[in-house]
Design a protein around this motif. Structure first.
Motif, PDB file in Angstrom:
ATOM      1  N   GLU A   1       0.768  -1.074   0.380  1.00 41.78           N
ATOM      2  CA  GLU A   1       0.382   0.322   0.246  1.00 41.78           C
ATOM      3  C   GLU A   1       0.913   0.785   0.121  1.00 41.78           C
ATOM      4  O   GLU A   1       1.709   0.972   0.892  1.00 41.78           O
ATOM      5  CB  GLU A   1      -0.967   0.252   0.985  1.00 41.78           C
ATOM      6  N   GLY A   2       0.723   2.140  -0.555  1.00 36.92           N
ATOM      7  CA  GLY A   2       1.337   3.938  -0.825  1.00 36.92           C
ATOM      8  C   GLY A   2       2.070   3.611  -1.468  1.00 36.92           C
ATOM      9  O   GLY A   2       2.979   4.705  -1.853  1.00 36.92           O
ATOM     10  N   PHE A   3       2.284   2.824  -2.669  1.00 36.30           N
ATOM     11  CA  PHE A   3       3.217   2.907  -3.636  1.00 36.30           C
ATOM     12  C   PHE A   3       2.812   2.424  -4.690  1.00 36.30           C
ATOM     13  O   PHE A   3       1.946   1.768  -5.371  1.00 36.30           O
ATOM     14  CB  PHE A   3       4.304   2.161  -3.292  1.00 36.30           C
ATOM     15  N   ASN A   4       2.645   3.776  -6.158  1.00 34.70           N
ATOM     16  CA  ASN A   4       2.265   3.918  -6.911  1.00 34.70           C
ATOM     17  C   ASN A   4       2.792   2.561  -7.939  1.00 34.70           C
ATOM     18  O   ASN A   4       3.786   2.822  -9.128  1.00 34.70           O
ATOM     19  CB  ASN A   4       2.626   4.422  -7.751  1.00 34.70           C
ATOM     20  N   PHE A   5       2.850   1.139  -7.970  1.00 36.34           N
ATOM     21  CA  PHE A   5       2.928  -0.056  -9.118  1.00 36.34           C
ATOM     22  C   PHE A   5       2.289   0.342 -10.440  1.00 36.34           C
ATOM     23  O   PHE A   5       1.465   0.568 -10.725  1.00 36.34           O
ATOM     24  CB  PHE A   5       2.865  -1.537  -8.375  1.00 36.34           C
TER      25      PHE A   5
END
Ligand code: HEC
Length: 113
Positions: free
Chosen positions: A55-59
């Motif tokens: 969560e919280g990372f723009n993959f």
């Protein structure tokens, strides 16, 4: 002066055995601290995690939809040649060609899980 301050402020490296040599190629983009994302996602707890799920990372869609769960085999394949293993992913890194170095890296990641 500045670099001394940096090392002192880095509890991960102050308390742990020194990381394998190949980690220096990852550390500019990846932290091992939970929740600390740089250009790449935090690799704390990555072993056993579903790819692209932190969560919280723009993959990239490629990473999110890869269906991979990170373990010894999938990490080894990915780190050998990231672009070939997951086409379209956004990790701009050529790969670690040495099998011994990949093993060391994966062991190091496990130690920080
Ligand atoms: C230039 C920056 C960069 C370098 C260098 C780099 N990475 Fe990455 N890494 C990324 C990015 C960005 C992503 C997310 C890619 C995406 O979403 O397509 C990623 C994703 C990953 C993932 C998947 C994480 C997840 O939660 O699914 C792993 C595992 C990983 N990197 C390990 C490594 C290792 C080990 C090294 C060193 C051998 C390394 N990376 C070097 C930027 C980098």
């Amino acid at each position: 002066m500045l670099s001394t301050a940096c090392w002192t402020a880095s509890p991960v490296f102050a308390q742990e055995p020194s990381p394998p040599k190949a980690w220096s190629g990852c550390a500019s983009c990846h932290s091992l601290k939970p929740g600390e994302n740089k250009a790449g996602p935090s690799l704390h707890g990555v072993v056993g995690r579903q790819a692209g799920s932190l969560e919280g990372f723009n993959f990239s869609p490629a990473m999110r939809d890869s269906g991979i769960t990170w373990d010894d085999a999938s990490l080894d394949a990915f780190l050998t040649n990231p672009r070939k293993h997951i086409p379209g992913n956004r990790m701009f890194f050529g790969g670690v060609s040495s099998e011994a170095q990949r093993k060391e890296l994966i062991g190091f990641l496990k130690a920080h899980n």
